[in-house]
Write a protein that holds these residues in place. Sequence first.
Motif, PDB file in Angstrom:
ATOM      1  N   ARG A 152       0.820  -1.201   0.000  1.00 39.05           N
ATOM      2  CA  ARG A 152       0.000   0.000   0.000  1.00 39.05           C
ATOM      3  C   ARG A 152       0.859   1.258   0.000  1.00 39.05           C
ATOM      4  NH1 ARG A 152      -5.407   0.148   0.829  1.00 39.05           N
ATOM      5  NH2 ARG A 152      -6.340  -1.905   0.964  1.00 39.05           N
ATOM      6  N   ALA A 202      -3.132   3.379   9.061  1.00 43.77           N
ATOM      7  CA  ALA A 202      -3.474   2.099   9.678  1.00 43.77           C
ATOM      8  C   ALA A 202      -2.670   1.882  10.956  1.00 43.77           C
ATOM      9  CB  ALA A 202      -3.238   0.962   8.695  1.00 43.77           C
ATOM     10  N   GLY A 260      -4.023   3.870  13.651  1.00 46.75           N
ATOM     11  CA  GLY A 260      -5.164   3.161  14.242  1.00 46.75           C
ATOM     12  C   GLY A 260      -4.706   2.125  15.253  1.00 46.75           C
ATOM     13  N   LEU A 261      -3.599   1.423  14.943  1.00 46.81           N
ATOM     14  CA  LEU A 261      -3.058   0.426  15.873  1.00 46.81           C
ATOM     15  C   LEU A 261      -2.646   1.080  17.192  1.00 46.81           C
ATOM     16  CD1 LEU A 261      -0.792  -1.948  13.774  1.00 46.81           C
ATOM     17  CD2 LEU A 261      -2.872  -2.522  14.994  1.00 46.81           C
ATOM     18  N   LEU A 271      -3.893   3.798  18.592  1.00 46.33           N
ATOM     19  CA  LEU A 271      -5.098   4.104  19.367  1.00 46.33           C
ATOM     20  C   LEU A 271      -5.625   2.840  20.031  1.00 46.33           C
ATOM     21  CD1 LEU A 271      -6.999   6.474  16.912  1.00 46.33           C
ATOM     22  CD2 LEU A 271      -5.440   7.065  18.753  1.00 46.33           C
ATOM     23  N   PHE A 272      -5.619   1.738  19.258  1.00 45.49           N
ATOM     24  CA  PHE A 272      -6.121   0.472  19.780  1.00 45.49           C
ATOM     25  C   PHE A 272      -5.287   0.003  20.971  1.00 45.49           C
ATOM     26  CE2 PHE A 272      -5.953  -4.191  19.774  1.00 45.49           C
ATOM     27  CZ  PHE A 272      -7.296  -4.478  19.980  1.00 45.49           C
ATOM     28  N   THR A 287      -5.528   2.132  24.221  1.00 47.37           N
ATOM     29  CA  THR A 287      -6.760   1.918  24.972  1.00 47.37           C
ATOM     30  C   THR A 287      -6.798   0.528  25.581  1.00 47.37           C
ATOM     31  OG1 THR A 287      -7.679   3.125  23.118  1.00 47.37           O
ATOM     32  CG2 THR A 287      -9.184   2.506  24.846  1.00 47.37           C
ATOM     33  N   LEU A 331      -7.243  -0.511  29.427  1.00 46.30           N
ATOM     34  CA  LEU A 331      -8.305  -1.397  29.900  1.00 46.30           C
ATOM     35  C   LEU A 331      -7.743  -2.481  30.805  1.00 46.30           C
ATOM     36  CD1 LEU A 331     -10.672  -2.252  26.945  1.00 46.30           C
ATOM     37  CD2 LEU A 331     -11.345  -1.987  29.312  1.00 46.30           C
ATOM     38  N   TYR A 374     -13.696   4.241  26.443  1.00 48.00           N
ATOM     39  CA  TYR A 374     -12.698   3.490  25.674  1.00 48.00           C
ATOM     40  C   TYR A 374     -13.007   3.546  24.189  1.00 48.00           C
ATOM     41  CZ  TYR A 374     -11.812   1.564  30.287  1.00 48.00           C
ATOM     42  OH  TYR A 374     -11.541   1.417  31.611  1.00 48.00           O
ATOM     43  N   ARG A 407     -11.778   4.766  21.709  1.00 47.29           N
ATOM     44  CA  ARG A 407     -10.690   4.610  20.735  1.00 47.29           C
ATOM     45  C   ARG A 407     -10.391   3.145  20.429  1.00 47.29           C
ATOM     46  NH1 ARG A 407      -8.754   9.675  22.730  1.00 47.29           N
ATOM     47  NH2 ARG A 407      -8.601  11.048  20.938  1.00 47.29           N
ATOM     48  N   ILE A 408     -10.836   2.227  21.305  1.00 47.69           N
ATOM     49  CA  ILE A 408     -10.577   0.816  21.038  1.00 47.69           C
ATOM     50  C   ILE A 408     -11.448   0.328  19.883  1.00 47.69           C
ATOM     51  CG2 ILE A 408     -12.233  -0.438  22.488  1.00 47.69           C
ATOM     52  CD1 ILE A 408      -9.714  -1.991  23.511  1.00 47.69           C
ATOM     53  N   GLY A 425      -9.798   2.682  16.525  1.00 48.69           N
ATOM     54  CA  GLY A 425      -8.548   2.226  15.895  1.00 48.69           C
ATOM     55  C   GLY A 425      -8.801   1.187  14.812  1.00 48.69           C
ATOM     56  N   PRO A 426      -9.458   0.063  15.158  1.00 50.51           N
ATOM     57  CA  PRO A 426      -9.744  -0.939  14.121  1.00 50.51           C
ATOM     58  C   PRO A 426     -10.621  -0.388  12.999  1.00 50.51           C
ATOM     59  CG  PRO A 426     -10.022  -1.897  16.286  1.00 50.51           C
ATOM     60  CD  PRO A 426      -9.796  -0.431  16.501  1.00 50.51           C
ATOM     61  N   LEU A 437     -10.572   2.597  11.824  1.00 55.97           N
ATOM     62  CA  LEU A 437      -9.652   3.338  10.960  1.00 55.97           C
ATOM     63  C   LEU A 437      -8.910   2.383  10.018  1.00 55.97           C
ATOM     64  CD1 LEU A 437      -7.491   6.032  12.710  1.00 55.97           C
ATOM     65  CD2 LEU A 437      -6.801   4.985  10.613  1.00 55.97           C
ATOM     66  N   ILE A 438      -8.450   1.254  10.578  1.00 57.13           N
ATOM     67  CA  ILE A 438      -7.717   0.290   9.756  1.00 57.13           C
ATOM     68  C   ILE A 438      -8.624  -0.274   8.663  1.00 57.13           C
ATOM     69  CG2 ILE A 438      -6.476  -1.903   9.777  1.00 57.13           C
ATOM     70  CD1 ILE A 438      -5.640  -1.250  12.634  1.00 57.13           C
ATOM     71  N   VAL A 440      -9.072   2.183   5.893  1.00 61.35           N
ATOM     72  CA  VAL A 440      -7.884   2.229   5.032  1.00 61.35           C
ATOM     73  C   VAL A 440      -7.841   1.021   4.102  1.00 61.35           C
ATOM     74  CG1 VAL A 440      -5.386   2.047   5.041  1.00 61.35           C
ATOM     75  CG2 VAL A 440      -6.517   3.631   6.580  1.00 61.35           C
ATOM     76  N   LEU A 441      -8.188  -0.149   4.639  1.00 57.99           N
ATOM     77  CA  LEU A 441      -8.057  -1.366   3.845  1.00 57.99           C
ATOM     78  C   LEU A 441      -9.149  -1.499   2.794  1.00 57.99           C
ATOM     79  CD1 LEU A 441      -6.996  -4.100   6.414  1.00 57.99           C
ATOM     80  CD2 LEU A 441      -5.597  -2.900   4.755  1.00 57.99           C
ATOM     81  N   PHE A 442     -10.382  -1.123   3.133  1.00 63.31           N
ATOM     82  CA  PHE A 442     -11.494  -1.472   2.249  1.00 63.31           C
ATOM     83  C   PHE A 442     -12.255  -0.286   1.683  1.00 63.31           C
ATOM     84  CE2 PHE A 442     -11.211  -5.089   5.241  1.00 63.31           C
ATOM     85  CZ  PHE A 442     -10.817  -6.032   4.323  1.00 63.31           C
ATOM     86  N   HIS A 489     -12.297  -7.775  35.588  1.00 59.56           N
ATOM     87  CA  HIS A 489     -12.103  -6.975  34.386  1.00 59.56           C
ATOM     88  C   HIS A 489     -13.407  -6.845  33.625  1.00 59.56           C
ATOM     89  CE1 HIS A 489      -8.090  -5.648  34.139  1.00 59.56           C
ATOM     90  NE2 HIS A 489      -7.585  -6.819  34.377  1.00 59.56           N
ATOM     91  N   ASP A 528     -15.170  -4.424  32.528  1.00 56.83           N
ATOM     92  CA  ASP A 528     -15.279  -3.555  31.345  1.00 56.83           C
ATOM     93  C   ASP A 528     -14.585  -4.168  30.131  1.00 56.83           C
ATOM     94  OD1 ASP A 528     -12.974  -3.211  32.706  1.00 56.83           O
ATOM     95  OD2 ASP A 528     -13.118  -1.045  32.935  1.00 56.83           O
ATOM     96  N   LEU A 529     -13.477  -4.919  30.407  1.00 56.64           N
ATOM     97  CA  LEU A 529     -12.802  -5.591  29.299  1.00 56.64           C
ATOM     98  C   LEU A 529     -13.731  -6.627  28.667  1.00 56.64           C
ATOM     99  CD1 LEU A 529     -10.213  -5.943  27.686  1.00 56.64           C
ATOM    100  CD2 LEU A 529      -9.461  -7.602  29.360  1.00 56.64           C
ATOM    101  N   ILE A 568     -16.359  -5.035  26.613  1.00 56.39           N
ATOM    102  CA  ILE A 568     -15.864  -4.601  25.308  1.00 56.39           C
ATOM    103  C   ILE A 568     -15.701  -5.781  24.363  1.00 56.39           C
ATOM    104  CG2 ILE A 568     -13.772  -3.716  24.191  1.00 56.39           C
ATOM    105  CD1 ILE A 568     -13.856  -1.425  26.046  1.00 56.39           C
ATOM    106  N   TYR A 607     -17.392  -6.288  20.822  1.00 62.35           N
ATOM    107  CA  TYR A 607     -16.572  -6.648  19.669  1.00 62.35           C
ATOM    108  C   TYR A 607     -17.212  -7.789  18.886  1.00 62.35           C
ATOM    109  CZ  TYR A 607     -12.206  -4.144  19.125  1.00 62.35           C
ATOM    110  OH  TYR A 607     -11.279  -3.216  18.792  1.00 62.35           O
TER     111      TYR A 607
END
Lengths: 306, 474
Positions: A89, A97, A100-101, A103-104, A107, A111, B292, B294-295, B298-299, B301-302, B305-307, B373, B375-376, B379, B383
């Motif tokens: 890419r 990307a 984004g990782l 940020l993930f 967080t 947690l 949380y 951003r958890i 983040g994905p 956003l990825i 970008v990918l699709f 845990h 909250d984990l 999440i 997910y």
Amino acid sequence: MILLITQLINGLQLGILLFLLAAGLTLVFGIMDLVNLAHGSFYMIGAFIGATMAAITGSFLVGLVLALPLAFLVGYIVEVTTLRTLYDRHHLDQVLATFGLILFFDTLLQLIWGPVGVAVVLPDYLNGFITLPGDIPIPTIRLLIIAIGLLVAAFLYYLVVRTKMGMLIRAGASNRTMAGALGVDIKRLFTLVFGMGAALAGLAGLMSTAITTEATIGMGNDIIIQAFVVIVIGGIGSIRGAFVASIVVGLVDTLGRSYLDQLLKLFITEQNAETAAPAIAAMLIYIMMAAILFFSPQGLFPPKTR
Amino acid sequence: MDALFSRNFSYRAWFYGIALIGVILLPIYADISGQRNLISFGMLIMSFAMAAASLNLILGFGGMISFGHGAYLAIGGYTVGISVANGYTNGFGHLFLALVLAAVFALITGAISLKTKGVYFIMITLAFAQMMFFGFTSLEEYGGDDGLIVNERSDFGPLFDIENDKVLYYVMLGALLLIVYLIYKIVNSRFGSVIQGSKSNEPRMQALGYGTYQYRLVCYVISGVMCALAGVLFANYANFVNPEDTAWRTSGELIFMVVLGGMGSVLGPVLGAVTFFLIAEYVGDLPVVGIYWRIYFGPFLILVVLFARSGIDGWLGRYKISADAVRHDLLMAPGVKRFLATAIDVGILTALSWILIGVVGLNLMELPKEEYHADLIMIICTYFVFGWVFVNHFIFPSSYRRGSVGKLIMGLRIVSADGRTMTPAQAVQRNFGQLLNLGILLLGYIGCLIDPNKLALHDDLAGTRVIVRGSEDD
């Protein structure tokens, strides 16, 4: 004089930490042409995992040894699941990307470990000082970091220059397609190199907590920028460049922060110098990078191909 | 053409038209409903929309990946902040100072940065932004790390009394429209053609005799100045300037807004900014998992970008399939079966979220947090729900299965109008069309009933057909 030597050691130690980060970064960058902003996340993950292991086993050194394979594993998983799809890419996609990782991971760690972070307790034998000739006390831990870093540097040099794997890495770096055509399993090589880079970053992260005494969320986000400065100054893909540049950046940053105000007092009034010095000291490495790129747009040790 | 509307019907024009009316009416609605915070939320979005649009000029059209655009936001903001702190409140003065300072900064840093290419350019723009960051944090008398509170808004005279939130709102809207218009004019000018030409093939532009470096530098300066304008207005809206704006997280988020909205589209970044803040606000307000957010982000956003590289603006146009390739022998699914299929999908999703989030999650929340845990686990439950939506509405339809579980059960398939399996891009666009449908109260489904091809809005957008299984086989 004592202050100068102490600061030199501090700068050297910062440089070594930067080198551990930059070595992985520059290899990934050079071989796979991947901008990995999330490299700082491995630094943080290594610190958290290592600190937790150290707390469980009660020994910092055991934590240090365990953090390496665990950070390798995290790097391995990230490479196989996400980054592998990004090699072909555009750089923009890679930047986003991996952003984004970050940020993930920031967080996720918050947690799991909570917003406060993990405290690191050093054993007594690492907490003391070693007295150099001339009554100069140096913290043992900083010497340990420098020693480990130099060992890693020597190991990397040996790996890249003397071994078969290093030969393949260099082949992959100079021409990916050709190396693949000659039967090198480039994909597996990439994964290995990436995992190794992650392990080194994790090692650096854990060692940095030995000085700051805690692992905190987002600790990798500032130092990763400095590591990028290092590899850009050194020339992308060059381990030798990364080593030279990280030592230089470490020294310039540390010495700048402690001596710049005195230097400035020679030119401007004392009061102005005291206000301006901290700001300029913080900017110093970026100014250096901009200047070097202006005169040599591909860094000090530019890649030979591409 | 047997589509929902005539071939020339543009969803894009209608969408932006209706959105503009909505934005103009928003303060009135906020007044009537008493939700005054809508106005400030609108202003927040508009300031970042301006910044993202200006970034798009160099990023989307010029191919210059600047990772330090947040610096200009801060230059504009700090100009206002520092002037006001020193008792200088003339708004025109602020504007003049900010734009000149931004232009000078852009000229100097651009002249150096544009000597480099690719990754080096990304890194050097980032480095300059970092320098500004450390510069601003060291201004101890102006707040240092903590940022600077702006006590008074810029004074633009009695005609534009922006101490009033509503006036500032419309001033910002005007500025946003002005920036978008300017970018539109620039992009379609000869200058803009050179910029876009040097993005796609620089050696050719140079061979044609254009000094691409100079053109790029001017473009870079224009973009920086526009972003500084956004910064001036942002500081006035927020009554606060923050050195964090120069930090790389802000710059990264700006890039994401551009990509999410659609690079190389004039209005795309505006949509990107709106979507970004809606997501942040909506997900951030959720109980338990909200802090949380951003958890998830983040994905997301990825995945974008990918699709989904064409961005929201791209999804508003029809997916292009050549007229020759369109199959006219496909057997369209009857409306009843489509309704049942959708009902099954919605039912599965509701049941899954009820079990995972309602039963499992909420019961776990009762347990002591430190030990389990909770909250984990909550999440992870969410997910699973999001993951199911992703698999059922993206992976399945764009794979050999050619349909979500509901459609498969009812014996229906979703295919591209040329009878092939949907591409991932089509699947993304189709789902976006369905979201749009929800936004207009399911009006888009009318097509299922009246259109000869039974095209709902999302089918028309993505160029897809819902058909009876087997009718696409040759």
